[in-house]
Scaffold this active site. Structure first.
Site, short mmCIF file in Angstrom:
data_model
loop_
_atom_site.label_atom_id
_atom_site.label_comp_id
_atom_site.label_asym_id
_atom_site.label_seq_id
_atom_site.Cartn_x
_atom_site.Cartn_y
_atom_site.Cartn_z
N ASN A 28 0.86 -1.18 0.00
CA ASN A 28 0.00 0.00 0.00
C ASN A 28 0.90 1.24 0.00
O ASN A 28 2.12 1.13 0.08
CB ASN A 28 -0.97 -0.02 1.19
CG ASN A 28 -0.25 0.00 2.52
OD1 ASN A 28 0.37 1.00 2.88
ND2 ASN A 28 -0.30 -1.11 3.25
N ARG A 29 0.29 2.40 -0.11
CA ARG A 29 1.05 3.62 -0.37
C ARG A 29 1.64 4.28 0.87
O ARG A 29 2.20 5.37 0.78
CB ARG A 29 0.15 4.61 -1.13
CG ARG A 29 -0.18 4.11 -2.53
CD ARG A 29 -1.08 5.07 -3.25
NE ARG A 29 -0.51 6.43 -3.28
CZ ARG A 29 -1.18 7.52 -3.61
NH1 ARG A 29 -2.45 7.44 -3.94
NH2 ARG A 29 -0.58 8.69 -3.61
#
Ligand code: CTP
Length: 207
Positions: A28-29
């Site tokens: 994920n970011r």
């Protein structure tokens, strides 16, 4: 500030990577910036800080002990024993909610058609700590984060109650100046009796 002197503060930060095969993962970011800022601030305030840090290229701040982890399961295993003696646990990590059921030991070769991945739920670490504290009747202060894209406050409040924690730090990750991989954040602190919206500021000020 002195209230943190010699307290054990456990901070989680960064993303988790859930491997599909030796070369691919679901991530994920999250960059870990918000959690690292919290760890740095807790050190500055005199706490003993143990950071549990997911895969990020950012360096942990000086003065805290750091355990590096990759998967949600590793993060869970690292946090559980630490939480037993912690005064405060701050879960800033963006932990995967799902992980591949059967990661392949060999690189998965492409096929002609579409592919289906089967994912299983990971353990909700924060909820497990909340549950444990509720049944024991004592335990560390628990702080969670909520990254939302809509109904930010109501969803964060619901999350706070469901996970039985003290504070949820809610942020609207649909904003460009808040959330992933930027130096600033705009958060609302959601407690049992009140919510407090903080202005846009650096992650170190938020911490
Ligand atoms: N968290 C955790 N363990 C997980 C997933 C999340 O401890 N397996 C923690 C995060 O570190 C964060 C908080 O829970 O502090 C919020 O995570 P989020 O994934 O937004 O909560 P969910 O309840 O999964 O939200 P949603 O229902 O919107 O997916």
């Amino acid at each position: 500030a002195s209230t943190l002197a010699d307290r054990l503060v456990v901070v989680t930060a960064g993303p988790t990577f859930e491997d599909l095969d030796p070369v691919r993962y679901i991530g994920n970011r999250s960059s870990g910036r918000m959690g690292l800022a919290i760890a740095r601030e807790a050190v500055r305030r005199g706490a003993r800080v143990h950071l549990v840090l997911g895969p990020t290229s950012l360096e942990p701040p000086a003065g805290c002990e750091t355990t590096r982890v990759r998967r949600a399961a590793d993060l869970h295993a690292a946090v559980m024993p630490l939480a037993e003696s912690a005064d405060v646990v701050i879960m800033a990590a963006a932990v995967a909610d799902y992980t591949p059921v059967a990661p392949s030991h060999q690189k998965i070769a492409k096929q002609a058609g579409p592919v289906t991945l089967t994912l299983a739920r990971t353990v909700d670490i924060l909820a497990e700590r909340g549950q444990r504290r509720a049944s024991a009747g004592h335990g560390p202060v628990l702080v969670g984060f909520a990254a939302e894209t809509e109904h930010v406050i109501s969803r964060a409040s619901e999350k706070r109650r469901r996970k039985q924690v003290d504070l949820i730090v809610a942020n609207d990750v649909s904003r460009a100046d808040a959330g992933f991989d930027v130096e600033t954040n705009i958060v609302t602190l959601v407690g049992p009796d009140a919510t407090e919206a903080l202005p846009l500021q650096t992650k170190s000020r938020v911490a």
